[in-house]
Design a protein around this motif. Structure first.
Motif, mmCIF file in Angstrom:
data_model
loop_
_atom_site.group_PDB
_atom_site.id
_atom_site.type_symbol
_atom_site.label_atom_id
_atom_site.label_comp_id
_atom_site.label_asym_id
_atom_site.label_seq_id
_atom_site.Cartn_x
_atom_site.Cartn_y
_atom_site.Cartn_z
ATOM 1 N N VAL A 177 0.842 -1.200 0.000
ATOM 2 C CA VAL A 177 0.000 0.000 0.000
ATOM 3 C C VAL A 177 0.875 1.247 0.000
ATOM 4 O O VAL A 177 0.624 2.212 -0.738
ATOM 5 N N ARG A 178 1.934 1.244 0.812
ATOM 6 C CA ARG A 178 2.813 2.419 0.869
ATOM 7 C C ARG A 178 3.597 2.588 -0.428
ATOM 8 O O ARG A 178 3.842 3.707 -0.882
ATOM 9 N N ASP A 187 7.892 11.730 3.589
ATOM 10 C CA ASP A 187 6.811 10.750 3.626
ATOM 11 C C ASP A 187 6.813 9.846 2.409
ATOM 12 O O ASP A 187 6.153 8.804 2.400
ATOM 13 N N ILE A 188 7.555 10.223 1.366
ATOM 14 C CA ILE A 188 7.702 9.388 0.174
ATOM 15 C C ILE A 188 8.975 8.569 0.346
ATOM 16 O O ILE A 188 10.051 9.121 0.574
ATOM 17 N N ASN A 236 2.353 7.029 -6.567
ATOM 18 C CA ASN A 236 1.323 8.010 -6.900
ATOM 19 C C ASN A 236 1.791 9.436 -6.637
ATOM 20 O O ASN A 236 1.529 10.352 -7.431
ATOM 21 N N GLU A 237 2.494 9.630 -5.509
ATOM 22 C CA GLU A 237 2.974 10.971 -5.164
ATOM 23 C C GLU A 237 3.978 11.495 -6.181
ATOM 24 O O GLU A 237 4.143 12.707 -6.331
ATOM 25 N N GLN A 251 2.544 1.861 -3.412
ATOM 26 C CA GLN A 251 1.617 2.467 -4.356
ATOM 27 C C GLN A 251 1.468 3.952 -4.080
ATOM 28 O O GLN A 251 1.434 4.779 -5.003
ATOM 29 N N ARG A 252 1.398 4.319 -2.790
ATOM 30 C CA ARG A 252 1.284 5.732 -2.425
ATOM 31 C C ARG A 252 2.517 6.511 -2.888
ATOM 32 O O ARG A 252 2.396 7.613 -3.450
ATOM 33 N N SER A 253 3.706 5.948 -2.650
ATOM 34 C CA SER A 253 4.935 6.627 -3.058
ATOM 35 C C SER A 253 4.952 6.856 -4.567
ATOM 36 O O SER A 253 5.302 7.952 -5.043
#
Length: 283
Positions: free
Chosen positions: A51-52, A145-146, A58-59, A54-56
């Motif tokens: 999940v993280r 946070d990335i 996306n950012e 994917q977030r990284s």
């Protein structure tokens, strides 16, 4: 026998693993990564890492090289190929090869690289002795946070610590601790409250951090997510860090000052027990 690693669709011996010299991860640190623990040949808390990841991506407007399910299948195949019982799997995604240009390429072909490392993550000797840290200025960029591969500043902090005879460094911004060079940082006040910095762009929201805080709440520990100063660290009853490779690790000295009785404190030791118990149950 050399390790088998995964590079862009192929499982190959590590000495044969290659990526393009034009890969943007190599030229711009234009990439993200995750590290998952492996116990008894099983991935631990891997969903959170996916999940993280994917977030990284996306950012950074970075396309995914594969689905989470496909990546997990690769991880499991690597565990089997390398007969990995205990250790970790490193996973890296970059924007891929393109002629050197600061602007993102229009149709990038992302690179995907994974490899394993054997390591004692449960019976780690330093769990008994604890680690020492020094505090250093946090010189990293503003989007911590990335989880990017741009890790030169943490490497420099780690080397400052080693030059000072310490094991690691805690990073400090405007007088407050952000996190460790490769882990989240905590203190325990004299009244037993666990204190750690709140989640935001200034720190990485650790997967192990989330699990440990959930366990702490489950066992009725008082938790404060707030800024804490270097001076508070010196006066703390105990201190510790969390990460996917160290789980919960006691900190026994900060800037040469002994914390508590100079051994991993009872809160850190108990939280480590709870986390290992959870990890073994999951494995």
């Amino acid at each position: 026998m050399s390790r088998i690693v995964y590079v862009n669709g192929e499982f190959v011996p590590e000495e044969d693993a290659k990526v393009s010299v034009f890969d943007r991860g190599f030229m711009f640190a234009d990439g993200v990564y995750e590290v998952s623990s492996v116990i008894r040949g099983k991935l631990i808390d891997n969903e959170g890492h996916m999940v993280r990841l994917q977030r990284s991506m996306n950012e950074l407007d970075m396309p995914a090289p594969a689905t989470n399910e496909e990546i997990e299948a690769i991880q499991k195949q690597l565990i089997e190929n390398n007969d990995l019982d205990e250790g970790l799997i490193y996973l890296q995604v970059t924007r891929g090869p393109a002629d050197r240009d600061f602007a993102y390429p229009k149709e990038p072909k992302p690179s995907l690289v994974l490899f394993t490392q054997k390591k004692n993550v449960i019976d780690n000797p330093i769990a008994e002795t604890g680690i020492s840290v020094i505090t250093v200025e946090d010189i990293r960029w503003a989007r911590r946070d990335i989880k990017t591969v741009g890790l030169l500043a943490p490497c420099m902090a780690k080397m400052q610590a080693k030059a000072a005879g310490a094991d690691d460094a805690w990073l400090v911004e405007d007088g407050s601790v952000t996190e460790g060079s490769s882990n989240n940082a905590y203190i325990v006040t004299k009244d037993g409250t666990i204190v750690t910095r709140y989640v935001g762009n200034q720190i990485l929201n650790g997967i192990t951090r989330r699990a440990v805080l959930a366990l702490a709440k489950e066992h009725d520990y008082n938790i404060e997510e707030r800024l804490f100063s270097v001076e508070e660290c010196y006066e703390a009853a105990e201190a510790f860090v969390t990460s996917a490779t160290m789980f919960v690790q006691g900190v026994v000295k900060i800037d040469g000052k002994q914390i508590g009785d100079g051994k991993p404190g009872p809160v850190a030791k108990k939280l480590r027990e709870y986390y290992v118990e959870m990890a073994l149950a999951e494995a």
